[in-house]
Scaffold this motif. Structure first.
Motif, PDB file in Angstrom:
ATOM      1  N   THR A  47       1.696   4.646  -5.745  1.00 10.91           N
ATOM      2  CA  THR A  47       1.278   3.694  -4.723  1.00 10.91           C
ATOM      3  C   THR A  47      -0.222   3.853  -4.462  1.00 10.91           C
ATOM      4  O   THR A  47      -0.780   4.923  -4.699  1.00 10.91           O
ATOM      5  CB  THR A  47       2.039   3.928  -3.413  1.00 10.91           C
ATOM      6  N   ASN A  82       0.796  -1.226   0.000  1.00  6.44           N
ATOM      7  CA  ASN A  82       0.000   0.000   0.000  1.00  6.44           C
ATOM      8  C   ASN A  82       0.831   1.279   0.000  1.00  6.44           C
ATOM      9  O   ASN A  82       0.367   2.307  -0.478  1.00  6.44           O
ATOM     10  CB  ASN A  82      -0.940   0.031   1.208  1.00  6.44           C
ATOM     11  N   ARG A  83       2.039   1.253   0.548  1.00  4.06           N
ATOM     12  CA  ARG A  83       2.800   2.492   0.730  1.00  4.06           C
ATOM     13  C   ARG A  83       4.036   2.626  -0.144  1.00  4.06           C
ATOM     14  O   ARG A  83       4.530   3.725  -0.337  1.00  4.06           O
ATOM     15  CB  ARG A  83       3.222   2.627   2.185  1.00  4.06           C
ATOM     16  N   GLN A  84       4.576   1.519  -0.657  1.00  6.85           N
ATOM     17  CA  GLN A  84       5.830   1.585  -1.403  1.00  6.85           C
ATOM     18  C   GLN A  84       5.736   1.049  -2.831  1.00  6.85           C
ATOM     19  O   GLN A  84       6.387   1.573  -3.722  1.00  6.85           O
ATOM     20  CB  GLN A  84       6.926   0.816  -0.656  1.00  6.85           C
ATOM     21  N   ARG A  85       4.960  -0.003  -3.046  1.00  6.68           N
ATOM     22  CA  ARG A  85       4.909  -0.666  -4.355  1.00  6.68           C
ATOM     23  C   ARG A  85       4.042   0.142  -5.312  1.00  6.68           C
ATOM     24  O   ARG A  85       2.896   0.436  -5.031  1.00  6.68           O
ATOM     25  CB  ARG A  85       4.327  -2.070  -4.197  1.00  6.68           C
ATOM     26  N   ILE A  86       4.606   0.510  -6.471  1.00  2.72           N
ATOM     27  CA  ILE A  86       3.826   1.241  -7.464  1.00  2.72           C
ATOM     28  C   ILE A  86       2.956   0.264  -8.257  1.00  2.72           C
ATOM     29  O   ILE A  86       3.285  -0.904  -8.395  1.00  2.72           O
ATOM     30  CB  ILE A  86       4.726   2.066  -8.405  1.00  2.72           C
TER      31      ILE A  86
END
Length: 76
Positions: free
Chosen positions: A61, A49-53
């Protein structure tokens, strides 16, 4: 999620589980269920949720996408 003869409903979740297993869980051996639960939580809440595009979100994200969509709806 799916009924007999309607296989498309499961596609998003199958994709998610496959990515999580490939990117995060393969090769790990957990001693307890709590360790496994913590690893899944870390993947979903921290990495996914916060890092993976995500290509479907315009390569941002989910958190940024959600925040941007909320800003737009409040401005309207």
């Amino acid at each position: 999620m799916s009924r007999k003869g309607n296989c498309w409903d499961n596609a998003p979740m199958e994709s998610f589980w496959g990515k999580m297993k490939c990117e995060w869980l393969y090769g790990n051996h957990f001693k307890t269920r709590e360790e496994a639960r913590a690893a899944v939580f870390e993947y979903v809440e921290i990495f996914y949720n916060r890092q993976r595009i995500h290509a479907s979100n315009g390569y941002v994200t989910p958190e940024k996408y959600y925040n941007n969509s909320n800003k737009k709806s409040k401005a309207a």
